[in-house]
Design a protein around this motif. Structure first.
Motif, short mmCIF file in Angstrom:
data_model
loop_
_atom_site.label_atom_id
_atom_site.label_comp_id
_atom_site.label_asym_id
_atom_site.label_seq_id
_atom_site.Cartn_x
_atom_site.Cartn_y
_atom_site.Cartn_z
N ARG A 45 0.83 -1.20 0.00
CA ARG A 45 0.00 0.00 0.00
C ARG A 45 0.87 1.26 0.00
O ARG A 45 0.57 2.24 -0.68
CB ARG A 45 -0.91 0.00 1.23
CG ARG A 45 -1.79 1.23 1.38
CD ARG A 45 -2.76 1.39 0.24
NE ARG A 45 -3.65 2.51 0.44
CZ ARG A 45 -4.24 3.18 -0.54
NH1 ARG A 45 -4.04 2.81 -1.80
NH2 ARG A 45 -5.04 4.18 -0.28
N THR A 46 1.96 1.21 0.75
CA THR A 46 2.87 2.35 0.78
C THR A 46 3.48 2.60 -0.60
O THR A 46 3.60 3.75 -1.05
CB THR A 46 3.99 2.12 1.82
OG1 THR A 46 3.40 1.89 3.10
CG2 THR A 46 4.92 3.30 1.89
N VAL A 47 3.88 1.53 -1.28
CA VAL A 47 4.42 1.66 -2.63
C VAL A 47 3.39 2.29 -3.56
O VAL A 47 3.71 3.18 -4.36
CB VAL A 47 4.87 0.28 -3.17
CG1 VAL A 47 5.15 0.36 -4.67
CG2 VAL A 47 6.10 -0.20 -2.43
N LYS A 48 2.15 1.85 -3.46
CA LYS A 48 1.08 2.38 -4.32
C LYS A 48 0.87 3.87 -4.05
O LYS A 48 0.74 4.68 -4.99
CB LYS A 48 -0.21 1.60 -4.08
CG LYS A 48 -1.43 2.11 -4.86
CD LYS A 48 -1.23 1.93 -6.35
CE LYS A 48 -2.54 2.10 -7.13
NZ LYS A 48 -3.16 3.42 -6.92
N LEU A 49 0.80 4.25 -2.78
CA LEU A 49 0.59 5.66 -2.45
C LEU A 49 1.75 6.52 -2.94
O LEU A 49 1.55 7.61 -3.50
CB LEU A 49 0.44 5.83 -0.93
CG LEU A 49 -0.90 5.40 -0.33
CD1 LEU A 49 -0.83 5.47 1.19
CD2 LEU A 49 -2.03 6.28 -0.85
N GLU A 50 2.97 6.03 -2.75
CA GLU A 50 4.13 6.78 -3.20
C GLU A 50 4.11 6.96 -4.72
O GLU A 50 4.41 8.04 -5.24
CB GLU A 50 5.42 6.08 -2.77
CG GLU A 50 6.67 6.82 -3.18
CD GLU A 50 7.93 6.11 -2.72
OE1 GLU A 50 8.72 5.70 -3.60
OE2 GLU A 50 8.13 5.98 -1.50
N ALA A 51 3.75 5.89 -5.42
CA ALA A 51 3.69 5.97 -6.89
C ALA A 51 2.65 6.98 -7.34
O ALA A 51 2.86 7.75 -8.28
CB ALA A 51 3.40 4.59 -7.48
N ASP A 52 1.50 7.00 -6.65
CA ASP A 52 0.43 7.94 -7.02
C ASP A 52 0.85 9.39 -6.77
O ASP A 52 0.68 10.26 -7.62
CB ASP A 52 -0.84 7.63 -6.22
CG ASP A 52 -1.50 6.33 -6.66
OD1 ASP A 52 -1.15 5.83 -7.74
OD2 ASP A 52 -2.36 5.81 -5.91
N VAL A 53 1.40 9.64 -5.57
CA VAL A 53 1.77 11.01 -5.20
C VAL A 53 2.94 11.50 -6.05
O VAL A 53 2.89 12.60 -6.62
CB VAL A 53 2.11 11.09 -3.70
CG1 VAL A 53 2.66 12.47 -3.35
CG2 VAL A 53 0.89 10.78 -2.85
#
Length: 372
Positions: A45-53
């Motif tokens: 989830r952290t990877v996904k959020l970082e990729a989005d931001v």
């Protein structure tokens, strides 16, 4: 043993998201796929959020980069720990550039959590500056830079240069038509008359000239799109961690390391020195008074980033300033863009899309545990 939380139980599970050294008990919270630990969030989830931001920031950064490129602006992102001497070095740089290249347009964006102290110091030199206060934020982002740049005279200079270039081209175009067609009518009527006249009477030269001019204009052959150089210096918030991740649209990151900080800084903060094009070792006038091994520091930096350039400077005493200005000159060397600004924008958009796709794939590999 604490009977409430079980913290003294040797059988207690290791901390979530941390790698534990079996000998020393040291904890590494950067060993997971996301390379960071956020309470309540899984690594995936952290990877996904970082990729989005970061993906949205990178989109704006690419727009900044296209904007800078089209208007001949060389933007440099200066990063360091607090107290490394960024602002003092900037003041010395501005004064030295004014002596060396008095015609050079330049401006500064200052990033800090609070106060306008640094921007006030820059403005005292006569150079325009915009202060960006980030509040609780620990870094500048691409949107902040875009908003600040729009308020600088350097932005207007780029647009004025582009307007003058277009006006000169239009003037030459009008002059060529008036001269070649040799009519007393205004340009618009004369152009139409000659076009019809050439077809009616077989005067292919006039039509051929118009067709060739249009072809050359369409393909950018009439002139190159070289712009007079200008310089934008961005002083990021004092922090060797977060600014490494955030692209601002700059030409290069310049990591400034003071000799008062310790020669192992590149090893402790590898992401920043991996992202930097140049490392400036600042305050070298203090070397006789501190325990700092220059060779060891450079070795640490080049172990992380073999291509990093290194210069040793002292803003107070002037050591290395000529080499630093020469480096700036090289960064600002005019580069003619291939094709029209619209074509350059289209190519940059294609590169932007490819970079986003690469970032997405890398994030998926990290989430799957298939990449370091």
């Amino acid at each position: 043993m604490c009977v409430v939380c079980g913290c003294g139980d040797p059988a207690a599970a290791p901390p979530e998201g941390a790698k534990v050294d079996p000998v020393t008990g040291d904890l590494d919270y950067g060993a997971g796929a996301a390379r960071v630990s956020v309470p309540g969030l899984s690594q995936a989830r952290t990877v996904k959020l970082e990729a989005d931001v970061l993906g949205e920031n990178d989109r704006i950064a690419q727009a900044n980069r296209r904007h800078f490129e089209v208007h001949g602006v060389t933007a440099l992102n200066l990063v360091s720990s607090p107290g490394a001497g960024k602002t003092t070095l900037l003041v010395a740089t501005i004064e030295a550039l004014r002596r060396r290249r008095p015609e050079l347009p330049l401006a500064v964006i200052e990033g800090d959590q609070q106060t306008s102290n640094d921007a006030d110091r820059i403005r005292a030199t006569g150079a325009p500056a915009i202060q960006v206060n980030t509040g609780k934020g620990c870094h500048l982002d691409a949107r902040m830079v875009a908003d600040a740049f729009a308020r600088l005279p350097l932005h207007d200079h780029g647009h004025a240069h582009a307007h003058d270039h277009a006006h000169d081209h239009d003037h030459d175009h009008d002059h060529d038509h008036d001269h070649d067609h040799d009519h007393d009518h205004d340009h618009a009527h004369g152009h139409l008359h000659d076009h019809v006249h050439a077809h009616a009477h077989g005067h292919g030269h006039a039509h051929g000239h118009a067709h060739e001019h249009a072809r050359r204009h369409e393909h950018g052959d009439d002139h190159d799109h070289t712009h007079a150089p200008s310089l934008l210096l961005i002083e990021n918030v004092g922090n060797l961690v977060c600014p490494a991740l955030w692209d601002l649209g700059e030409r290069a990151k310049v990591a400034i390391l003071s000799v008062t900080e310790g020669d192992d800084k590149p090893a402790k903060y590898p992401d920043m020195f991996a992202a930097a094009t140049l490392m400036l070792l600042n305050k070298v006038d203090l070397l006789p008074h501190v325990d700092f091994d220059v060779d060891r520091c450079i070795a640490h930096a080049r172990r992380i980033n073999p291509a990093i350039e290194v210069l040793q400077v002292s803003a107070r005493r002037g050591d290395g300033m000529d080499a630093w200005l020469n480096w700036l000159d090289a960064q600002m060397a005019p580069v003619a863009s291939a094709g029209t600004p619209a074509e350059a924008t289209a190519r940059a958009a294609e590169v932007d899309a490819l970079q986003r796709r690469v970032a997405e794939l890398e994030a998926r590999l990290r989430a799957a545990g298939l990449a370091p």
